[in-house]
Scaffold this motif. Sequence first.
Motif, PDB file in Angstrom:
ATOM      1  N   GLU A 583      36.589  29.390  40.970  1.00  0.00           N
ATOM      2  CA  GLU A 583      38.030  29.559  40.771  1.00  0.00           C
ATOM      3  C   GLU A 583      38.442  29.206  39.356  1.00  0.00           C
ATOM      4  O   GLU A 583      39.324  29.848  38.786  1.00  0.00           O
ATOM      5  N   ALA A 584      37.812  28.180  38.770  1.00  0.00           N
ATOM      6  CA  ALA A 584      38.150  27.793  37.401  1.00  0.00           C
ATOM      7  C   ALA A 584      37.678  28.820  36.391  1.00  0.00           C
ATOM      8  O   ALA A 584      38.254  28.926  35.302  1.00  0.00           O
ATOM      9  N   ARG A 585      36.624  29.583  36.737  1.00  0.00           N
ATOM     10  CA  ARG A 585      36.091  30.600  35.836  1.00  0.00           C
ATOM     11  C   ARG A 585      36.117  31.951  36.526  1.00  0.00           C
ATOM     12  O   ARG A 585      35.124  32.674  36.592  1.00  0.00           O
ATOM     13  N   LYS A 586      37.241  32.273  37.037  1.00  0.00           N
ATOM     14  CA  LYS A 586      37.415  33.515  37.780  1.00  0.00           C
ATOM     15  C   LYS A 586      37.438  34.701  36.831  1.00  0.00           C
ATOM     16  O   LYS A 586      38.121  34.681  35.804  1.00  0.00           O
ATOM     17  N   ASN A 587      36.704  35.745  37.173  1.00  0.00           N
ATOM     18  CA  ASN A 587      36.724  36.981  36.397  1.00  0.00           C
ATOM     19  C   ASN A 587      37.297  38.105  37.239  1.00  0.00           C
ATOM     20  O   ASN A 587      37.587  37.928  38.430  1.00  0.00           O
ATOM     21  N   VAL A 588      37.478  39.243  36.636  1.00  0.00           N
ATOM     22  CA  VAL A 588      38.167  40.359  37.271  1.00  0.00           C
ATOM     23  C   VAL A 588      37.263  41.582  37.252  1.00  0.00           C
ATOM     24  O   VAL A 588      36.289  41.660  36.495  1.00  0.00           O
ATOM     25  N   ALA A 589      37.603  42.549  38.082  1.00  0.00           N
ATOM     26  CA  ALA A 589      36.883  43.824  38.128  1.00  0.00           C
ATOM     27  C   ALA A 589      37.664  44.956  37.485  1.00  0.00           C
ATOM     28  O   ALA A 589      37.082  45.981  37.137  1.00  0.00           O
ATOM     29  N   LEU A 590      38.969  44.778  37.330  1.00  0.00           N
ATOM     30  CA  LEU A 590      39.805  45.834  36.759  1.00  0.00           C
ATOM     31  C   LEU A 590      40.999  45.188  36.091  1.00  0.00           C
ATOM     32  O   LEU A 590      41.563  44.212  36.609  1.00  0.00           O
TER      33      LEU A 590
END
Length: 832
Positions: A583-590
């Motif tokens: 959660e602290a290093r959350k990334n995205v797909a779009l």
Amino acid sequence: MIYIPHESVRKQSDDESKYVRLFQNIDLSSNFYFSYSYDLTHSLQYNMSPPTEIPLDVLLSFKGPPGEGEAEKTENVFNSSLSSKETNVSSSMKSRNKDLPDNSSSSKNNEKSEESDTAATNSSKRSSSSSTMYYGVRNKPHKKFIWNGYLLKPVENILHPAWILPITHGFVAQSNISVYGRPFYLTLIARRSCCYAGTRFLKRGANYEGEVANEVETEQLVFDAHVPSIHSGRYTSFVQIRGSIPCHWSQDVSKMVPKPPITFDVMEPFADTAGKHFNELLRRFGSPIVVLNLVKRRERRPHESILNAEYCRLIRQLNITLPPSHRIQYVAVDMARINKQKEENVMSRLTDISYRAIKKTGIFQSAPPYYSHHLNPNIHVRHMEKTSTQGKQDFGSHKTNELVERRGRKQTGVVRVNCVDCLDRTNTAQFCLGKCALAFQLYALGVLEKPFLEFDSDCVRMLEEMYEDHGDTLALQYGGSQLVHRIKTYRRTAPWTSQGNDIMQTLSRYYSNTFSDTEKQNAINLFLGVYLPWDASHPIWELQSDYLLHHSLARGIRPCHLRSTSQWWDSDLMETLPVPVEEARKNVALLIPVAKHEPKVDLYQDHYRPTEFCVLSELFSYHMSHSVRDYMPNFTTDESPFSVRRRPGKRQEELSRTVNSGSPSPKNPNMTGQASTSSTTSSGTSSTESEASDEDELSIASTVSDEEEDSTAPTLSLVSFFPPMTDTYGDYLHEPSRTDNGIYKRFEHIYKSTSGPVQKTSVCSGSSGVSVPLVFIQRSSFCLDSTVETDPPTVPRRSRELYNTYVAKATKGTQPPPNRDLLMYRKFASFA
């Protein structure tokens, strides 16, 4: 382009028809769920958290304003979307936002906006420009809960992310808690892991990767449905998990016995498998991790107790090198033994443990707490008042408290519940955790004055039914039958007729485990891509066991880097704990640019569909379970779902308190409604004696002699069937006082006088009575007006003259003053 071969060029295999029938055994219409507008593979807390990392492929596919270069695009994305004080662009083009000081010149304004799977938009002001840029993001689904991941693998890197639809396996239910007409939706979501998935006796313990059998993540969401907005709505959630004991153990099913013996396949002195499992839990949920072990601890013939001893050893081994502030907290409860004792109560014990566990982990709350909670803090949530989004301990204190708090609360840590099968006892313990969490959630939403709910209220009965369905569904998926011992069994409120249902469920579970689990396991392995027909030398139905398919180390596949035996956790965990790393290093797909408050999925449009012809009565919100319609008794007018609906007699949850005061406890289960599986044992049976497993076999009450039965059985009398009036109404009837008699006679005389004629007999003549009507003469100043007839009021002459004068002025205009006023005016003018 995706190549799809034609029927004419396809080569027909001899085993293809068998594989097709085996693949079709997975019924996708039952207990499989997907959503176009919400990411079911992640929790609500993760979905509403802003991203802090952007992968390189997402950054390259991002379409910014026209004419913008790559360097300027990167600067705009990181400065505007992430708002970090120091931007570190590595070779993978990732940026992490670790420190957010309060006196920073760049502020961070998180705007939530729904874009297909998630509703999160990060925005902030650029230092060089006054305009604000907003971005919509789509989360990366959690591969652990994607059951069609193998089927999507050929196209996941080719198609647009909007075309990728992950499917989860588990359970979903929703109910409406109506608080005097205001709806609060209670949702229960269970996600079953596709890693090391299988049936009951064929999948036990864990594999070498740390994946455990029967792992299910259960999330309980409560939100105010009166404000269905992702921006201004108030959402709360609580997450708990279940899973098998993380070590290498199994049961031999070659012999047809009700309870196969438990054996350990591999002994690990350094707890490598358990370390991998708890390392993943720390990455997903943070700390602390509370382990609630429900396995039996003492038995005459060791069966479950050997698992309990091994589990304790593993956790002690892991806690040796783990920092003290993040150590695994272990709690053991022998539910089967406590349920057999007269002076103990399982639900009371589990409720106390649940309360302490939730105080440690907390709950997720999207909106800031109410200001009244800061002014009048409750002692039950004092610890959670000081838990902030960033993990600061001074949050909510009087020094840092402000009128408008811009932070919510986050759940840091998780409660892990397990027994041998993780079915019956585990479901009862999860219900107690859900009941305690529901009280804290309703308190956070401003519904309850204090976080406490009674067992006999409509709200808890609704929650109990939801967890019953939740347990039945998960038990059918893993064990082949519904729950054998339900929540009512441990509450000691189940009727005596439930013993027949327990027998049928036990037989159904035994038949499924013996005859149909192997074919079901083969279908799961084929559907998940664990077994590949073109890479195997033998068909899947000819394999004696699928052990090599799920254990890579047994196949000779060695990890490239050996993990340290002392530091079994990842090195980056301690940088973010108690907040989870994922959660602290959350990334995205779009990543796409959007306007402010621009929802990609409108909740109103998605639910009501005004562009289509639809009937409101056919919507799901009209058919979901309702606290007033489905649970409120017919004999009461109190619509509060938190009111106690007391049953006849004393509640079973308070038996442990009444025993200490000397009151006798019930002994006959047929008279008290107690389940036969929880009946008391004979005096000749030791309390520590191992009975049949409370998930595998039926507990049959031992018989006693006639002398013992006469001395211990309760005496039945008329009072036990027909309780006295004091127990029902509260007091005995007594003679009214002299004053009350006088008032009653006066009203009785008025009623007889007004309802009929009064017979009067002439004394002197002795003739028959003559009907003389009684006439009441009004002597008060009140008029005789009513709703049927009203007398017009009498207007005095002076008032009529004033009215006529005003009407004349309106119709004829201003009239000359009278002579008297003219003479008075001249007199005053002469003085000047």
